[in-house]
Design a protein around this motif. Structure first.
Motif, PDB file in Angstrom:
ATOM      1  N   ILE A  71       0.855  -1.185   0.000  1.00 48.05           N
ATOM      2  CA  ILE A  71       0.000   0.000   0.000  1.00 48.05           C
ATOM      3  C   ILE A  71       0.890   1.235   0.000  1.00 48.05           C
ATOM      4  CG2 ILE A  71      -0.203   0.258   2.523  1.00 48.05           C
ATOM      5  CD1 ILE A  71      -3.246   0.812   1.952  1.00 48.05           C
ATOM      6  N   THR A  72       0.398   2.294  -0.613  1.00 51.60           N
ATOM      7  CA  THR A  72       1.093   3.580  -0.559  1.00 51.60           C
ATOM      8  C   THR A  72       0.206   4.567   0.171  1.00 51.60           C
ATOM      9  OG1 THR A  72       2.292   3.173  -2.611  1.00 51.60           O
ATOM     10  CG2 THR A  72       2.071   5.460  -1.923  1.00 51.60           C
ATOM     11  N   ILE A  73       0.781   5.159   1.183  1.00 59.00           N
ATOM     12  CA  ILE A  73       0.057   6.139   1.992  1.00 59.00           C
ATOM     13  C   ILE A  73       0.752   7.485   1.824  1.00 59.00           C
ATOM     14  CG2 ILE A  73      -0.554   6.794   4.364  1.00 59.00           C
ATOM     15  CD1 ILE A  73      -0.616   3.772   5.003  1.00 59.00           C
ATOM     16  N   GLU A  74      -0.031   8.504   1.659  1.00 63.17           N
ATOM     17  CA  GLU A  74       0.551   9.843   1.516  1.00 63.17           C
ATOM     18  C   GLU A  74       0.422  10.622   2.818  1.00 63.17           C
ATOM     19  OE1 GLU A  74      -0.594  10.272  -3.235  1.00 63.17           O
ATOM     20  OE2 GLU A  74      -1.394  11.713  -1.791  1.00 63.17           O
ATOM     21  N   GLY A  75       1.455  11.388   3.105  1.00 63.53           N
ATOM     22  CA  GLY A  75       1.428  12.313   4.239  1.00 63.53           C
ATOM     23  C   GLY A  75       1.740  13.699   3.716  1.00 63.53           C
ATOM     24  N   ASN A  76       1.158  14.719   4.316  1.00 59.02           N
ATOM     25  CA  ASN A  76       1.341  16.070   3.781  1.00 59.02           C
ATOM     26  C   ASN A  76       1.833  17.061   4.839  1.00 59.02           C
ATOM     27  OD1 ASN A  76      -0.922  16.731   5.303  1.00 59.02           O
ATOM     28  ND2 ASN A  76      -2.326  16.555   3.562  1.00 59.02           N
ATOM     29  N   ASP A  77       1.924  18.317   4.439  1.00 65.00           N
ATOM     30  CA  ASP A  77       2.395  19.358   5.364  1.00 65.00           C
ATOM     31  C   ASP A  77       1.347  19.725   6.416  1.00 65.00           C
ATOM     32  OD1 ASP A  77       4.908  19.543   4.245  1.00 65.00           O
ATOM     33  OD2 ASP A  77       4.424  21.266   2.968  1.00 65.00           O
ATOM     34  N   CYS A  84      -0.997 -12.764   1.989  1.00 65.56           N
ATOM     35  CA  CYS A  84       0.314 -12.139   1.772  1.00 65.56           C
ATOM     36  C   CYS A  84       1.316 -12.678   2.788  1.00 65.56           C
ATOM     37  CB  CYS A  84       0.233 -10.619   1.940  1.00 65.56           C
ATOM     38  SG  CYS A  84      -0.877  -9.810   0.767  1.00 65.56           S
ATOM     39  N   ALA A  85       2.511 -13.052   2.325  1.00 64.39           N
ATOM     40  CA  ALA A  85       3.568 -13.458   3.253  1.00 64.39           C
ATOM     41  C   ALA A  85       4.217 -12.214   3.839  1.00 64.39           C
ATOM     42  CB  ALA A  85       4.604 -14.305   2.531  1.00 64.39           C
ATOM     43  N   LYS A  86       4.408 -11.241   2.970  1.00 66.84           N
ATOM     44  CA  LYS A  86       5.044  -9.995   3.382  1.00 66.84           C
ATOM     45  C   LYS A  86       4.139  -8.847   2.933  1.00 66.84           C
ATOM     46  CE  LYS A  86       9.565  -8.051   3.742  1.00 66.84           C
ATOM     47  NZ  LYS A  86      10.902  -8.438   3.996  1.00 66.84           N
ATOM     48  N   TYR A  87       4.107  -7.805   3.718  1.00 70.84           N
ATOM     49  CA  TYR A  87       3.300  -6.643   3.348  1.00 70.84           C
ATOM     50  C   TYR A  87       4.215  -5.428   3.303  1.00 70.84           C
ATOM     51  CZ  TYR A  87      -0.930  -3.832   2.956  1.00 70.84           C
ATOM     52  OH  TYR A  87      -1.929  -2.996   2.499  1.00 70.84           O
ATOM     53  N   THR A  88       4.078  -4.666   2.253  1.00 73.64           N
ATOM     54  CA  THR A  88       4.969  -3.528   2.038  1.00 73.64           C
ATOM     55  C   THR A  88       4.190  -2.229   2.153  1.00 73.64           C
ATOM     56  OG1 THR A  88       6.326  -4.861   0.562  1.00 73.64           O
ATOM     57  CG2 THR A  88       6.563  -2.479   0.384  1.00 73.64           C
ATOM     58  N   PHE A  90       7.018  -5.929   6.322  1.00 73.12           N
ATOM     59  CA  PHE A  90       7.023  -6.762   7.533  1.00 73.12           C
ATOM     60  C   PHE A  90       6.375  -8.103   7.202  1.00 73.12           C
ATOM     61  CE2 PHE A  90       3.127  -4.281   7.661  1.00 73.12           C
ATOM     62  CZ  PHE A  90       2.155  -5.217   7.985  1.00 73.12           C
ATOM     63  N   ASP A  91       6.681  -9.088   8.025  1.00 72.26           N
ATOM     64  CA  ASP A  91       6.109 -10.420   7.834  1.00 72.26           C
ATOM     65  C   ASP A  91       4.677 -10.438   8.362  1.00 72.26           C
ATOM     66  OD1 ASP A  91       8.415 -11.453   6.698  1.00 72.26           O
ATOM     67  OD2 ASP A  91       9.265 -11.992   8.656  1.00 72.26           O
ATOM     68  N   VAL A  92       3.769 -10.842   7.506  1.00 73.51           N
ATOM     69  CA  VAL A  92       2.353 -10.841   7.877  1.00 73.51           C
ATOM     70  C   VAL A  92       2.079 -11.827   9.018  1.00 73.51           C
ATOM     71  CG1 VAL A  92       0.010 -11.256   6.991  1.00 73.51           C
ATOM     72  CG2 VAL A  92       1.670  -9.984   5.613  1.00 73.51           C
ATOM     73  N   ALA A  93       2.937 -12.843   9.152  1.00 74.30           N
ATOM     74  CA  ALA A  93       2.788 -13.816  10.245  1.00 74.30           C
ATOM     75  C   ALA A  93       2.855 -13.145  11.625  1.00 74.30           C
ATOM     76  CB  ALA A  93       3.864 -14.888  10.132  1.00 74.30           C
ATOM     77  N   GLN A  94       3.395 -11.932  11.667  1.00 69.95           N
ATOM     78  CA  GLN A  94       3.454 -11.210  12.951  1.00 69.95           C
ATOM     79  C   GLN A  94       2.088 -10.664  13.383  1.00 69.95           C
ATOM     80  OE1 GLN A  94       7.146  -8.663  13.695  1.00 69.95           O
ATOM     81  NE2 GLN A  94       7.019  -8.677  11.476  1.00 69.95           N
ATOM     82  N   LEU A  95       1.140 -10.608  12.456  1.00 71.75           N
ATOM     83  CA  LEU A  95      -0.177 -10.065  12.781  1.00 71.75           C
ATOM     84  C   LEU A  95      -1.100 -11.173  13.272  1.00 71.75           C
ATOM     85  CD1 LEU A  95      -0.832  -7.763   9.688  1.00 71.75           C
ATOM     86  CD2 LEU A  95       0.286  -7.152  11.842  1.00 71.75           C
ATOM     87  N   LYS A  96      -1.837 -10.863  14.333  1.00 66.25           N
ATOM     88  CA  LYS A  96      -2.811 -11.830  14.848  1.00 66.25           C
ATOM     89  C   LYS A  96      -4.211 -11.404  14.419  1.00 66.25           C
ATOM     90  CE  LYS A  96      -0.296 -12.823  19.155  1.00 66.25           C
ATOM     91  NZ  LYS A  96       0.348 -11.586  19.617  1.00 66.25           N
ATOM     92  N   ALA A  97      -4.999 -12.384  14.004  1.00 64.36           N
ATOM     93  CA  ALA A  97      -6.390 -12.091  13.647  1.00 64.36           C
ATOM     94  C   ALA A  97      -7.122 -11.571  14.882  1.00 64.36           C
ATOM     95  CB  ALA A  97      -7.069 -13.349  13.128  1.00 64.36           C
TER      96      ALA A  97
END
Ligand code: ZN
Length: 151
Positions: free
Chosen positions: A27-33, A48-52, A119-126
């Motif tokens: 995902i791409t997230i934008e941040g502004n001034d 997803c194994a990895k999420y960017t 990060f590794d998606v396995a780190q997230l718990k449902a």
């Protein structure tokens, strides 16, 4: 379902230029001034194994005065991790070194720059709610969104 939600989220925030990704392990997230993230909710597909996550600073201000990053923790840990990150300072990207609460984080950037981390998606718990925030001093309470493991 997820695609529809993404479309709605993008429409709601006016991020019309962001292309819809087929795989959606990124995902791409934008941040502004104005200290705003354009996306406030992220659902990570469990396939997803990895999420960017990519952060794009669409503002013009330098990172010394309007720096942005993304730090991901559980929502329960977010405030304490942000406070420790502020203490850690700019040299540590405003993240406490080796903080076990931090699932992933990006470098701090200024206007016109972008940064990516995964990060590794396995780190997230449902069923657990996660929060991503900017740990630059004074930003974490405004610049934050929630992240969850999806279906
Ligand atoms: Zn920021």
């Amino acid at each position: 379902m997820k695609k529809m939600w993404m479309t709605l989220a993008l429409l709601a925030t006016g991020a019309m230029a962001t292309p819809a990704l087929a795989a959606d392990c990124a995902i791409t997230i934008e941040g502004n001034d104005q200290m705003q993230f354009n996306i406030k909710k992220v659902e990570v597909p469990k396939s997803c194994a990895k999420y960017t996550m990519t952060l794009k600073h669409t503002g013009k201000m330098p990172k010394s005065s309007m720096g942005h990053n993304i730090v991901l923790t559980s929502t329960a840990d977010a405030n304490a991790a942000a406070a420790d990150g502020m203490k850690a300072g700019a040299g540590a990207e405003y993240v406490k070194p080796n903080d076990p609460r931090v699932i992933g984080f990006s470098t701090v950037i200024g206007g016109g720059e972008s940064t990516t981390f995964g990060f590794d998606v396995a780190q997230l718990k449902a069923g657990t709610e996660y929060t991503y925030f900017c740990s630059f001093p004074g930003h974490s309470f405004i610049m934050r969104g929630t992240l969850q493991l999806g279906s």
